[in-house]
Design a protein around this motif. Structure first.
Motif, PDB file in Angstrom:
ATOM      1  N   ASN A 143     100.902  53.580  28.380  1.00 40.95           N
ATOM      2  CA  ASN A 143      99.745  52.691  28.166  1.00 40.95           C
ATOM      3  C   ASN A 143      98.401  53.370  28.414  1.00 40.95           C
ATOM      4  OD1 ASN A 143     101.217  50.321  27.569  1.00 40.95           O
ATOM      5  ND2 ASN A 143     101.554  49.917  29.733  1.00 40.95           N
ATOM      6  N   ILE A 144      98.406  54.499  29.122  1.00 42.57           N
ATOM      7  CA  ILE A 144      97.135  55.050  29.604  1.00 42.57           C
ATOM      8  C   ILE A 144      96.231  55.574  28.473  1.00 42.57           C
ATOM      9  CG2 ILE A 144      96.091  56.827  31.075  1.00 42.57           C
ATOM     10  CD1 ILE A 144      98.456  56.408  33.006  1.00 42.57           C
ATOM     11  N   PRO A 145      96.706  56.466  27.577  1.00 39.02           N
ATOM     12  CA  PRO A 145      95.788  56.939  26.513  1.00 39.02           C
ATOM     13  C   PRO A 145      95.226  55.818  25.632  1.00 39.02           C
ATOM     14  CG  PRO A 145      97.718  58.354  26.675  1.00 39.02           C
ATOM     15  CD  PRO A 145      98.004  57.152  27.520  1.00 39.02           C
ATOM     16  N   PRO A 146      96.095  54.939  25.045  1.00 41.47           N
ATOM     17  CA  PRO A 146      95.513  53.861  24.225  1.00 41.47           C
ATOM     18  C   PRO A 146      94.665  52.901  25.048  1.00 41.47           C
ATOM     19  CG  PRO A 146      97.886  53.531  24.493  1.00 41.47           C
ATOM     20  CD  PRO A 146      97.577  54.888  25.020  1.00 41.47           C
ATOM     21  N   GLY A 147      95.018  52.693  26.318  1.00 41.88           N
ATOM     22  CA  GLY A 147      94.230  51.798  27.170  1.00 41.88           C
ATOM     23  C   GLY A 147      92.808  52.287  27.358  1.00 41.88           C
ATOM     24  N   ILE A 148      92.656  53.595  27.558  1.00 44.59           N
ATOM     25  CA  ILE A 148      91.314  54.184  27.710  1.00 44.59           C
ATOM     26  C   ILE A 148      90.519  54.019  26.419  1.00 44.59           C
ATOM     27  CG2 ILE A 148      90.073  56.371  28.014  1.00 44.59           C
ATOM     28  CD1 ILE A 148      92.410  57.240  29.878  1.00 44.59           C
ATOM     29  N   VAL A 149      91.175  54.276  25.290  1.00 45.43           N
ATOM     30  CA  VAL A 149      90.501  54.133  23.982  1.00 45.43           C
ATOM     31  C   VAL A 149      90.044  52.693  23.765  1.00 45.43           C
ATOM     32  CG1 VAL A 149      90.848  54.229  21.478  1.00 45.43           C
ATOM     33  CG2 VAL A 149      91.729  56.072  22.935  1.00 45.43           C
ATOM     34  N   VAL A 150      90.944  51.728  24.032  1.00 45.91           N
ATOM     35  CA  VAL A 150      90.610  50.311  23.834  1.00 45.91           C
ATOM     36  C   VAL A 150      89.441  49.896  24.713  1.00 45.91           C
ATOM     37  CG1 VAL A 150      91.447  47.944  24.157  1.00 45.91           C
ATOM     38  CG2 VAL A 150      92.919  49.631  23.064  1.00 45.91           C
ATOM     39  N   ALA A 151      89.452  50.313  25.973  1.00 44.21           N
ATOM     40  CA  ALA A 151      88.365  49.943  26.892  1.00 44.21           C
ATOM     41  C   ALA A 151      87.020  50.479  26.410  1.00 44.21           C
ATOM     42  CB  ALA A 151      88.673  50.469  28.295  1.00 44.21           C
ATOM     43  N   ILE A 152      86.988  51.740  25.964  1.00 41.38           N
ATOM     44  CA  ILE A 152      85.731  52.357  25.513  1.00 41.38           C
ATOM     45  C   ILE A 152      85.238  51.724  24.218  1.00 41.38           C
ATOM     46  CG2 ILE A 152      84.711  54.498  24.633  1.00 41.38           C
ATOM     47  CD1 ILE A 152      86.577  56.005  26.613  1.00 41.38           C
ATOM     48  N   VAL A 153      86.157  51.560  23.255  1.00 47.62           N
ATOM     49  CA  VAL A 153      85.762  51.015  21.944  1.00 47.62           C
ATOM     50  C   VAL A 153      85.289  49.569  22.060  1.00 47.62           C
ATOM     51  CG1 VAL A 153      86.584  50.391  19.628  1.00 47.62           C
ATOM     52  CG2 VAL A 153      87.223  52.593  20.631  1.00 47.62           C
ATOM     53  N   THR A 154      86.025  48.749  22.793  1.00 51.33           N
ATOM     54  CA  THR A 154      85.627  47.335  22.895  1.00 51.33           C
ATOM     55  C   THR A 154      84.320  47.183  23.665  1.00 51.33           C
ATOM     56  OG1 THR A 154      87.117  47.095  24.810  1.00 51.33           O
ATOM     57  CG2 THR A 154      87.954  46.378  22.680  1.00 51.33           C
ATOM     58  N   TRP A 155      84.086  48.023  24.675  1.00 51.00           N
ATOM     59  CA  TRP A 155      82.818  47.967  25.418  1.00 51.00           C
ATOM     60  C   TRP A 155      81.633  48.273  24.505  1.00 51.00           C
ATOM     61  CZ3 TRP A 155      81.136  46.353  30.028  1.00 51.00           C
ATOM     62  CH2 TRP A 155      79.877  46.771  30.454  1.00 51.00           C
ATOM     63  N   ASN A 156      81.842  49.203  23.577  1.00 52.52           N
ATOM     64  CA  ASN A 156      80.733  49.649  22.718  1.00 52.52           C
ATOM     65  C   ASN A 156      80.584  48.857  21.415  1.00 52.52           C
ATOM     66  OD1 ASN A 156      79.472  52.113  24.010  1.00 52.52           O
ATOM     67  ND2 ASN A 156      81.624  52.715  24.072  1.00 52.52           N
ATOM     68  N   PHE A 157      81.640  48.186  20.978  1.00 54.72           N
ATOM     69  CA  PHE A 157      81.601  47.582  19.639  1.00 54.72           C
ATOM     70  C   PHE A 157      81.634  46.056  19.617  1.00 54.72           C
ATOM     71  CE2 PHE A 157      82.541  51.904  18.590  1.00 54.72           C
ATOM     72  CZ  PHE A 157      82.049  52.104  17.306  1.00 54.72           C
ATOM     73  N   ILE A 158      82.111  45.409  20.681  1.00 53.23           N
ATOM     74  CA  ILE A 158      82.162  43.940  20.657  1.00 53.23           C
ATOM     75  C   ILE A 158      80.767  43.377  20.922  1.00 53.23           C
ATOM     76  CG2 ILE A 158      83.024  41.874  21.828  1.00 53.23           C
ATOM     77  CD1 ILE A 158      85.639  43.288  22.334  1.00 53.23           C
ATOM     78  N   ASP A 159      80.305  42.550  20.012  1.00 56.15           N
ATOM     79  CA  ASP A 159      79.012  41.860  20.223  1.00 56.15           C
ATOM     80  C   ASP A 159      79.074  40.448  19.625  1.00 56.15           C
ATOM     81  OD1 ASP A 159      79.100  42.462  17.574  1.00 56.15           O
ATOM     82  OD2 ASP A 159      77.057  43.258  17.429  1.00 56.15           O
ATOM     83  N   PHE A 160      80.245  39.792  19.798  1.00 56.66           N
ATOM     84  CA  PHE A 160      80.466  38.504  19.146  1.00 56.66           C
ATOM     85  C   PHE A 160      79.716  37.376  19.843  1.00 56.66           C
ATOM     86  CE2 PHE A 160      84.995  40.387  18.825  1.00 56.66           C
ATOM     87  CZ  PHE A 160      84.572  41.314  17.884  1.00 56.66           C
ATOM     88  N   ASP A 161      79.484  37.499  21.143  1.00 52.75           N
ATOM     89  CA  ASP A 161      78.902  36.392  21.904  1.00 52.75           C
ATOM     90  C   ASP A 161      78.140  36.936  23.110  1.00 52.75           C
ATOM     91  OD1 ASP A 161      81.017  37.306  23.439  1.00 52.75           O
ATOM     92  OD2 ASP A 161      82.266  35.538  23.126  1.00 52.75           O
ATOM     93  N   LYS A 162      77.418  36.057  23.778  1.00 49.16           N
ATOM     94  CA  LYS A 162      76.616  36.425  24.952  1.00 49.16           C
ATOM     95  C   LYS A 162      77.177  35.723  26.188  1.00 49.16           C
ATOM     96  CE  LYS A 162      73.737  38.757  22.397  1.00 49.16           C
ATOM     97  NZ  LYS A 162      73.949  40.214  22.364  1.00 49.16           N
ATOM     98  N   PRO A 163      76.982  36.343  27.389  1.00 48.57           N
ATOM     99  CA  PRO A 163      77.444  35.693  28.616  1.00 48.57           C
ATOM    100  C   PRO A 163      76.672  34.397  28.888  1.00 48.57           C
ATOM    101  CG  PRO A 163      76.896  38.019  28.988  1.00 48.57           C
ATOM    102  CD  PRO A 163      76.385  37.661  27.637  1.00 48.57           C
TER     103      PRO A 163
END
Length: 535
Positions: free
Chosen positions: A193-213
């Motif tokens: 899980n570690i390699p894909p997990g790191i990729v998912v965390a980085i990509v979603t942090w930088n690319f998700i902008d669907f809503d605001k807190p």
């Protein structure tokens, strides 16, 4: 969760207008990358439910755990996940989908690494609970994103993707786990899980902008609702997972958990309907299509997790397969799902979704009907057609069920509804496994007593069989009579197990055929390409 403007399902068009994405025919690359990363995160989270199931004996040996303890490697994950899944909608509203998903992906990766380093069973149970709780936040977010960030015209593309992942991941879990533990060691069940997990965390942090807190909602957060929901669902999951093993209500822990779950349920439902900002928005069930979709999802959970459990059980107990052989045999269903997914997406934009569901339920029940004729000699080729029918049926059902349940929800309520929808599938799996395990035990005993009553000295066929077997053993220099009696008992026990398996497949066949009548009660939904469906 929901805004005050969206209290009733009927207000969907009014609420949806300002929040809905423009009805364009192209998908923005940034949103597509974010969505695919979210799908990968969901795949890891759902895969990990079943990835250990075929390798528990290896983990048990590696951690020097007792046979009564090792099951908690699975149970701890399930209990934690089932609490987080409905909570995730509220958390997504408070801290936004971006923060929730990126934190969940990072936390899941860290807890996976910790699980790989566990040196005793207590550590493993704690790390698996963390894995399940944190990973559970990723699952509903993907369903919510698919139905809010993409235009309805693209639903026949994205819906099969999430349908495929939701059904494929638990199906191939034992296969992947078997290969990893066989080729490397049980540690790789978690290290993978570690390699894909790191990729998912980085990509979603930088690319998700669907809503605001909406951090102001934190002041209204219903802590009593959260605690009561945790006790209600956690204790319920424990009762369902451990009930059959511990002889149900003859065990004091099961009784205590059942009482705790009942009290937790009462408090939770009171808070859900009276709190200003409830931890879970149950009013999504006022939408008829969502209510029916959730019911279908519950039944799909029974079929999905039930068969992912019962096939390996047959192959291990009757055929004597190891985890790798089981994985290779079970892979057929995964391939069938993979190749059916694009077909399901295409048909969902062309056919009445109810017809597609009827075809799917019929295919699934045909597969279980064939399995009713199971014998001790069935191998890969006998299991091939039932597994293909199962894989095709699951995919043809999941895509329209997703569209019917979530396709009519306004965006303001999508995150909460998605959590509830995914919860029904997991609870269906837990209930289904509890029923299957209980029936296997009780029906096996019943069949064995029936067979034993027919195997006696007054039965000429039984006496002839016994004498023939004894003669064979005598020629080998053994105590023929004693050895023949022992083999006769083993044959009766094995046949009783096979007959109890047939009873389970009969039950599943009837259940899925009954779902066809449920489909007929639905009002006609629009096709996926046409924009979801009416109420």
């Amino acid at each position: 969760m929901m805004s005050s403007a969206s209290i009733t399902a009927g207000s969907a068009p009014r609420v949806a207008a300002p929040a809905a994405p423009p009805a364009v025919d192209h998908i923005e690359p940034k949103k597509l990358i974010a969505f695919l990363a979210m799908v990968l995160g969901m795949f890891m989270s759902i895969l990990d439910i079943q990835i250990v199931s075929a390798s528990l004996s290896e983990i048990q040996a590696g951690l020097s755990a007792g046979s009564d303890e090792i099951g908690w490697v699975q149970t701890a994950y399930l209990i934690a996940e089932v609490i987080m899944i409905p909570l995730s909608g509220t958390l997504a509203r408070i801290i936004s989908t971006r923060y929730l998903f990126a934190i969940s992906a990072a936390g899941f990766t860290i807890s996976s690494a910790l699980a790989a380093t566990a040196t005793n069973i207590d550590q493993m149970i704690i790390y698996r609970a963390l894995q399940g709780f944190i990973g559970g936040g990723m699952i509903p977010s993907v369903f919510a994103a698919a139905f809010t960030i993409f235009p309805p015209s693209k639903r026949n593309v994205v819906s099969p993707i999430i349908g495929l992942i939701a059904t494929l991941a638990p199906t191939i879990g034992p296969t992947v786990g078997g290969y990893l533990s066989n080729a490397f060691s049980w540690h790789w069940l978690f290290l993978v899980n570690i390699p894909p997990g790191i990729v998912v965390a980085i990509v979603t942090w930088n690319f998700i902008d669907f809503d605001k807190p909406e951090l102001s909602l934190m002041k209204k957060f219903d802590w009593w609702g959260l605690i009561s929901m945790g006790i209600f669902l956690g204790a319920l999951e424990y009762v369902l997972e451990e009930g059959n093993t511990n002889d149900w209500f003859n065990d004091s822990y099961i009784v205590a958990a059942a009482i705790a779950s009942g009290i937790g349920a009462i408090v939770f439902f009171i808070r859900a309907f009276t709190a200003e900002f409830p931890v879970v928005d149950l009013r999504a069930f006022t939408n008829k299509n969502f209510a029916f979709g959730s019911m279908f999802s519950f039944v799909m959970g029974i079929g999905l997790y039930g068969l992912t459990y019962i096939y390996p059980l047959y192959l291990a107990r009757i055929r004597g397969y190891d985890s790798l052989q089981i994985g290779e045999t079970m892979f057929v269903s995964g391939l069938a799902m993979f190749f059916t997914a694009p077909l399901a997406g295409f048909l969902s934009s062309k056919l009445d979704l109810r017809i597609l569901m009827i075809i799917g339920f019929t295919s699934f029940s045909a597969g279980t009907y064939i399995m009713m004729h199971l014998t001790v000699d069935w191998d890969f080729w006998e299991l091939l057609i039932p597994q293909i029918l199962r894989g095709v049926g699951l995919m043809l059902c999941m895509v329209p069920i997703n569209n019917i349940a979530l396709g009519t929800m306004p965006p303001a309520r999508m995150r909460g509804a998605s959590g509830l929808f995914n919860l029904t599938r997991n609870l269906g799996g837990a209930v289904g496994l509890a029923i299957i395990n209980t029936l296997l035990t009780t029906r096996q005993d019943q069949h064995y007593f029936n067979l034993r009553d027919n195997i006696h000295w007054g039965n000429p066929a039984a006496v002839d069989q016994l004498n023939n077997m004894a003669a064979n053993f005598n020629t080998s220099g053994l105590d023929g009579q004693q050895a023949a009696l022992k083999q006769m008992v083993n044959m009766a026990e094995q046949q009783a197990i096979i007959m109890s398996f047939s009873d389970i497949f009969l039950m599943l066949t009837v259940l899925f055929l009954a779902m066809i009548f449920g489909v007929l009660m639905l009002s006609k939904p629009k096709t996926a390409g046409g924009g979801g469906g009416g109420h």
